[in-house]
Design a protein around this motif. Structure first.
Motif, PDB file in Angstrom:
ATOM      1  N   MET A  23       0.841  -1.205   0.000  1.00  2.68           N
ATOM      2  CA  MET A  23       0.000   0.000   0.000  1.00  2.68           C
ATOM      3  C   MET A  23       0.876   1.255   0.000  1.00  2.68           C
ATOM      4  SD  MET A  23      -3.032  -1.410   2.457  1.00  2.68           S
ATOM      5  CE  MET A  23      -3.719   0.085   3.031  1.00  2.68           C
ATOM      6  N   HIS A  61       2.415   1.598  -3.397  1.00  2.00           N
ATOM      7  CA  HIS A  61       1.377   1.982  -4.353  1.00  2.00           C
ATOM      8  C   HIS A  61       1.121   3.478  -4.276  1.00  2.00           C
ATOM      9  CE1 HIS A  61      -2.629   2.057  -6.212  1.00  2.00           C
ATOM     10  NE2 HIS A  61      -2.168   1.039  -6.901  1.00  2.00           N
ATOM     11  N   ARG A  62       1.055   3.992  -3.048  1.00  2.00           N
ATOM     12  CA  ARG A  62       0.824   5.444  -2.879  1.00  2.00           C
ATOM     13  C   ARG A  62       1.935   6.258  -3.537  1.00  2.00           C
ATOM     14  NH1 ARG A  62      -1.364   4.107   2.155  1.00  2.00           N
ATOM     15  NH2 ARG A  62       0.652   4.287   3.170  1.00  2.00           N
ATOM     16  N   LYS A  63       3.149   5.677  -3.576  1.00  2.29           N
ATOM     17  CA  LYS A  63       4.279   6.412  -4.188  1.00  2.29           C
ATOM     18  C   LYS A  63       4.312   6.215  -5.711  1.00  2.29           C
ATOM     19  CE  LYS A  63       7.429   5.864  -0.319  1.00  2.29           C
ATOM     20  NZ  LYS A  63       8.475   4.941   0.088  1.00  2.29           N
TER      21      LYS A  63
END
Ligand code: HEM
Length: 439
Positions: free
Chosen positions: A21, A24-26
Motif C-alpha cells: 500500500m 502503491h501510494r508512491k
C-alpha cells in the motif's frame, strides 16, 4: 477472533499488504501490478514498463522476471523451490512460531503439492497425475459436452445471460464435481467455496478476506473428511475414487489433493472461458475466421491462454546462491515470475500484443507453468475450452455483451466475475433442442 489465524495473516499478508500500500501510494509500478486496479484492468502496460531492458529485476519483495526464457528456466531449475507462505527472511524464533500455527487445509497449505518441493512433491503428485487416466479424462469430456448443452439450452430460454455465473463458472464446477465424485446438488456450495478461497493465492489480502477463506476451508474440511470415508466404503468411477483406493495417500494428503484440485481447477478454467468471450467479441475478424474454419479452434484456445493467462504470475524461493542472467540471486529471497509477461515477451512472440488465433507458436505460452509443478489439468482445461467456447458462439451467433464486464479484484488470477450479455433474438425463443426436433 482466532489469534493463531490473525498471526498467520499478519505474517503472510498483513505486513506485505502495508508495504504494497505504501509503495502503491508512491506510484510504484510493481505494487500497482500486484495490488492495484491498474494491474487488474491492464496488467500488460505495466508489465512492458517493468520488463524494461529485461533480465532479473530487483523489486521490494525480492526479484521479478518478465521474460519467457528466464521464467521457463527458473520454473525448471531445482535451485528454486516453491514459495513457502511464511517469509524465510523473518527472524528464526518468530518464523518458527508462525509456522507452528495450523490453518484448515487449503490449496496453499502443506501438504498441498503446490507448496512442496521434490522429493516430497513427487510422492504427492504422482498418484494424482496417474488418476487422470485417458478413460477418466474421456469421461470428463462427455460430461463437459452434456453440461454445455444443458447450460446453453437454459440460457436460450431467457434471451439474456450472466455469462460468468450461468456459463463460465458452471462448466468447470460440474467437471470438478464429476472428477471428485461430489453430488450435483452441492455445486452451488463449491462455487461459493471457490469465490472465497481463491484470494488466498494473492499477496497482501485483507483480514476480512482471509477470515472468510478460513471459515470456508474449515467447513470444507468436515465435508471432505465425510466424503473420503464415503468413497472408502463405496468407491465410484471417478478420479478421486481412483486416488483414494490407490492407498498411496493418507487422509490429510487426500484432503490436500482434493483442495488443490478444486483450487487449481475451478477459477482458472472459469477465467479461460470468461476471458475468451470479450476477447473474441472484440476481434470479430478472428471470430469470423473460426466460424469459417473451425479447425483453428484448438490453436485459438492456446492463443487465448497466451494473450489473457488466467494465472498471471507464480513465485519461487531461491534455495541456494544462483547467478541468473548475469545477476547473483540471494538465497531465501522470492522471485515472482510474470507468466503474463512471458506470454507477451516480444523476444518470444512476434508482435505480442496482437491477438492472432493462427499464431504458429501460440502453444509455447507459459499459461500452464513449466517444470515439476506444470499444470496437471492442462489437457482437461483445453478440453473444456474446446467444447464449451465453439458451442457458445455457434448457438448464439449474435451474442453481444450488455455493458462492460466486471473484473474480479484479484491479481494472481485474472478474470471477470460479472458479464451480462444479450443472446440472439432467435435463440431467445427457440432452444436448439426444440428446433432440432422440429426439423
Ligand atoms: C485454464 C485453466 C488452467 C490454468 C491456466 C492453470 C494453470 C496452472 C499453473 C500456471 C500451474 C503451475 C503453478 C506453479 O508452477 O506455481 C498449475 C498447476 C496445477 N494445476 Fe492448473 N491450471 C488450469 C486448470 C487446471 C485444472 C482443470 C486442474 C485440475 C483438474 C488443474 C490442476 C493443477 C494442479 C493439481 C497443479 C499443481 C501441480 C503441482 O504443483 O505439481 N489445473 N496450473
Amino acid at each position: 477472533m482466532n489469534v493463531g489465524h490473525a498471526v498467520r495473516w499478519a505474517a503472510e499478508h498483513g505486513l506485505p499488504r502495508l508495504g504494497l500500500m505504501a509503495l502503491h501510494r508512491k506510484g510504484d509500478t510493481f505494487a500497482q501490478l500486484l495490488s492495484g486496479d491498474e494491474g487488474r484492468n491492464d496488467p500488460y502496460t505495466l508489465i512492458d514498463q517493468l520488463r524494461g531492458e529485461g533480465g532479473v529485476q530487483t523489486v521490494k519483495t525480492g526479484y521479478a522476471v518478465f521474460e519467457h526464457g528466464l521464467c521457463k528456466e527458473i520454473l525448471r531449475d531445482r535451485r528454486f523451490g516453491v514459495r513457502t507462505p511464511i517469509d524465510p527472511m523473518l527472524p528464526g524464533p518468530i518464523r518458527r512460531y508462525v509456522e507452528s500455527i495450523e490453518l484448515p487445509p487449503n490449496p496453499i497449505e502443506a501438504p498441498s503439492m503446490f507448496m512442496m518441493d521434490p522429493p516430497e512433491h513427487s510422492r504427492l503428485r504422482k498418484p494424482v497425475a496417474s488418476a487422470f487416466t485417458p478413460r477418466a479424462v474421456a469421461r470428463l469430456g462427455d460430461r463437459v459436452r452434456e453440461v454445455t448443452t444443458e447450460l446453453l439450452d437454459s440460457m436460450a430460454a431467457t434471451g439474456s445471460a450472466e455469462l460468468i455465473s450461468e456459463f463460465a463458472a458452471q462448466v468447470p464446477v460440474a467437471v470438478i464435481g464429476e472428477m471428485l465424485g461430489f453430488p450435483d446438488s452441492d455445486r452451488e456450495m463449491f462455487l461459493a467455496w471457490g469465490e472465497v478461497v481463491t484470494p488466498l493465492l494473492d499477496v497482501g489480502i485483507s483480514w476480512e478476506t482471509h477470515q472468510r477463506a478460513m471459515a470456508a476451508t474449515a467447513a470444507m474440511k468436515t465435508y471432505l473428511a465425510d466424503h473420503i470415508e464415503k468413497v472408502r466404503r463405496d468407491p465410484g468411477d471417478d478420479i478421486f475414487s481412483t486416488l483414494v483406493t490407490s492407498g498411496e495417500l493418507n487422509t490429510t494428503e487426500l484432503m490436500a489433493s482434493a483442495n488443490v484440485l478444486m483450487g487449481a481447477g475451478f477459477e482458472t478454467t472459469m477465467n479461460l472461458l470468461g476471458n475468451a468471450i470479450p476477447l473474441l467479441l472484440a476481434h470479430p475478424d478472428q471470430l469470423e475466421l473460426l466460424r469459417a474454419e473451425p479447425q483453428h479452434w484448438p490453436n485459438a484456445i492456446e492463443e487465448i491462454l497466451r494473450f489473457e493467462p488466467p494465472v498471471q504470475l507464480t513465485a519461487r524461493r531461491v534455495l541456494e546462491p544462483v547467478e541468473l542472467g548475469g545477476a547473483p540471486l540471494q538465497p531465501g529471497k522470492s522471485v515472482i515470475m510474470s507468466l503474463a509477461g512471458a506470454n507477451r515477451d516480444p523476444a518470444k512472440f512476434e508482435d505480442p500484443h496482437r491477438f492472432d488465433v493462427t499464431r504458429a507458436n501460440a502453444k509455447e505460452h507459459l499459461a500452464f507453468g513449466s517444470g515439476v509443478h506444470a499444470c496437471i489439468g492442462a489437457s482437461l482445461a483445453r478440453l473444456e475450452g474446446i467444447n464449451a467456447l465453439p458451442a457458445l458462439f455457434e448457438r448464439f451467433p449474435d451474442l453481444r455483451l450488455d455493458g462492460e464486464p466486471h473484473r474480479r479484484g484479484l491479481s494472481t488470477l485474472h478474470g471477470f466475475d460479472r458479464m451480462p450479455a444479450m443472446l440472439s433474438q432467435a435463440a431467445e425463443v427457440v432452444p436448439a433442442a426444440t428446433a432440432a426436433s422440429e426439423d
